[in-house]
Scaffold this motif. Structure first.
Motif, mmCIF file in Angstrom:
data_model
loop_
_atom_site.group_PDB
_atom_site.id
_atom_site.type_symbol
_atom_site.label_atom_id
_atom_site.label_comp_id
_atom_site.label_asym_id
_atom_site.label_seq_id
_atom_site.Cartn_x
_atom_site.Cartn_y
_atom_site.Cartn_z
ATOM 1 N N THR A 236 76.895 57.003 41.897
ATOM 2 C CA THR A 236 76.443 57.885 40.816
ATOM 3 C C THR A 236 76.444 57.138 39.484
ATOM 4 O O THR A 236 75.515 57.287 38.685
ATOM 5 N N LYS A 240 72.970 56.607 37.176
ATOM 6 C CA LYS A 240 72.728 57.023 35.785
ATOM 7 C C LYS A 240 72.090 55.890 34.984
ATOM 8 O O LYS A 240 71.215 56.111 34.147
ATOM 9 N N ASP A 413 81.607 67.480 40.711
ATOM 10 C CA ASP A 413 80.291 67.126 40.160
ATOM 11 C C ASP A 413 79.332 66.684 41.251
ATOM 12 O O ASP A 413 78.136 66.553 41.035
ATOM 13 N N LYS A 458 73.371 68.377 42.078
ATOM 14 C CA LYS A 458 74.256 68.001 40.976
ATOM 15 C C LYS A 458 74.231 66.464 40.791
ATOM 16 O O LYS A 458 73.164 65.864 40.811
ATOM 17 N N GLN A 459 75.393 65.828 40.656
ATOM 18 C CA GLN A 459 75.369 64.377 40.366
ATOM 19 C C GLN A 459 75.321 63.528 41.639
ATOM 20 O O GLN A 459 75.621 62.337 41.611
#
Ligand code: NAD
Length: 484
Positions: A236, A240, A413, A458-459
């Motif tokens: 993750t 990003k 998350d 979600k993430q």
């Protein structure tokens, strides 16, 4: 391309040097980096570290090849990709051995399954087609939506399933008319370099390009203006960064990221049947699996029975060198991840959490071996419950209240996948409907399919791989309207 004559020329020399594939040529690099065998700690080979110019050349080659590739009929591209699946098959045994050598997973089980499954995937994806959709057809007007390729796709892969995850990107990228620049993880580049080499025997030059190196080659790809899409599988945190870099030229992105998948066991579940299934779901690939069951919530009424049976089953498993046919679970793939596990094990010890099995890593061993570890009902806010350990350590969590366990399962998350287990299927489905995850299995786990979209909420990611939706993510929708 004559597939028949190609068949004679499909075996490649696995003893030869590892080279990158750029514009149909096999090329070395001025700089190299070490690739380790995780079971022994020894250097297998030094792999090419692509220079910026080489990454530029790979992207330029893919760009030059793309219009010609896209101009071929869908059926013609299918022939090429099917021939590629044949070529992979011809080299299968060597790919499996290489996968075990650089990744660590057992040759006779996980490594063979990964390579078989990957080749099957290539062959099957080649049979899929995105048909035009007619949205309106009246006496005056036609509205049609067609799918056009994006251009050059940058594919970036992790080290846990390097062959499968790489080929999951290659096949849909090519069948939809795009060309490819792929960068494998610096920890497991060898299998990808080899399947790139095999691709050069089949595809026109520039259609498949593979560059190896560290992380910076990934940055160069994700920032490059001539990359139309990034298909990324990894953590993750890196996802990003990929998203931020891709924003510069509004690249399309598919992000398959981390997970902290809950498995919820309802009262009355068949513990005996469940234990081996959930053991494999949690500890398969030594826990280095995005969709591993990473939190196992067991109802209070069967918690003790489940824990004891889980521990007894775990004790029958052997951790060792993946080349040994007696090995069930291989080593951790790299020293970085091994270090993270040392830290997680230290945290469990420091906080005095109860450990039902394992708990101590023997650092005197030459390979990255970590014992199967089962943590007995640690607190909700512990690191082992909240973080993705990516190794063979799993918390069992005792629950009594259904509303609370659903809230706990969703209190993260991540949102990659989940599973619910129980004797009453309808009741289990009701729980599944309330879990925030891209995939929820009920009374089964880890089923995938060519036509089944897979992606995280979600993430845990953005977009999906596989299924019609996954193929569409390699295309733009193009709407035509015709006045009759
Ligand atoms: P990672 O994010 O460290 O690395 C993945 C790839 O990204 C590597 O090739 C790396 O070199 C490259 N990279 C690193 N920094 C980059 C940057 N700034 N820009 C572009 N590329 C960069 O992940 P990893 O440790 O290799 O893999 C483990 C993670 O992958 C876990 O979190 C796991 O859950 C996740 N994973 C997800 C799926 C899924 O389908 N959702 C599948 C497998 C693994």
């Amino acid at each position: 391309m004559n597939v028949q004559t190609l068949m004679n020329d499909m075996k490649i020399d696995f003893a030869g040097p590892y080279r990158m594939s750029i514009n149909g040529e096999l090329v070395d690099a001025a700089e190299k980096f070490d690739v380790f065998n995780p079971a022994t700690g020894e250097v297998i080979v030094r792999a090419p570290n692509a220079s910026r110019e080489q990454v530029e050349a790979a992207i330029a080659a893919a760009r030059a090849a793309q219009p010609g590739w896209a101009a071929l009929s869908w059926e013609r591209r299918r022939e090429y990709i099917t021939a590629y699946a044949d070529a992979l098959d011809a080299n299968k045994e060597d790919i499996i051995t290489l996968l075990t050598t650089e990744q660590g997973k057992p040759r006779h089980s996980m490594a063979t399954t990964e390579v078989d499954y990957a080749i099957y995937w290539v062959r099957e994806v080649a049979k899929r087609k995105l048909e035009d959709e007619i949205l309106e057809d009246t006496p005056e007007h036609i509205v049609k939506v067609a799918r056009s390729p994006l251009g050059v796709v940058g594919a970036i892969t992790p080290w846990n399933f390097p062959i499968l995850l790489g080929l999951w990107k290659l096949a849909p990228c090519l069948i939809t008319g795009n060309t490819l620049v792929m960068k494998p993880s610096p920890y497991t580049p060898l299998g990808t370099l080899r399947f790139g080499e095999i691709a050069q025997r089949v595809f026109p030059k520039g259609v498949v390009n593979i560059v190896s190196g560290g992380n910076e080659q990934g940055v160069w790809i994700t920032e490059h203006p001539h990359i139309a899409k990034v298909s990324f599988t990894g953590s993750t945190a890196t996802g990003k960064k990929v998203m931020a870099a891709a924003s510069g030229t509004l690249k399309r992105i598919t992000l398959e990221l981390g997970g902290k998948d809950p498995a919820i066991i309802l009262p009355g579940a068949d513990v005996k049947a469940l234990v081996p299934v959930l053991f494999d779901a949690a500890f398969g690939n030594s826990g280095q699996w995005c969709i591993a069951a990473k939190r196992i919530y067991v109802h209070d009424s069967i918690y003790d029975e489940f824990r004891d049976a889980f521990v007894a089953h775990a004790k029958t498993k052997t951790v060792g060198n993946g080349m040994d046919p007696n090995t069930d679970l291989g080593p951790i793939q790299n020293r970085m991840q091994y270090g993270k596990l040392l830290d997680m094990f230290a945290d469990v010890k420091k906080n005095g959490y109860k450990v039902a099995l394992g708990g101590t890593i023997d650092e005197s061993l030459p390979g990255n071996f970590v014992p199967v570890t089962i943590v007995d009902n640690p607190p909700k806010d512990s690191r082992i419950v909240r973080e993705e350990p990516f190794g063979p350590i799993v918390p069992l969590l005792r629950w009594t209240d259904l509303e609370q366990v659903i809230a706990d399962a969703n209190d993260t998350d991540f949102g990659l996948a989940a599973s619910v287990w129980g004797p009453d299927r309808e009741a289990a489905i009701k729980v599944a409907e309330r879990i925030e995850a891209g995939t929820v299995w009920v009374n089964e786990i880890h089923i995938h399919g060519i036509d089944i979209p897979f992606g995280g909420h979600k993430q845990s990611g953005m977009g999906v791989e596989n299924g019609r939706e996954g193929l569409e993510e390699f295309t733009n929708a193009k709407t035509y309207m015709f006045r009759k």
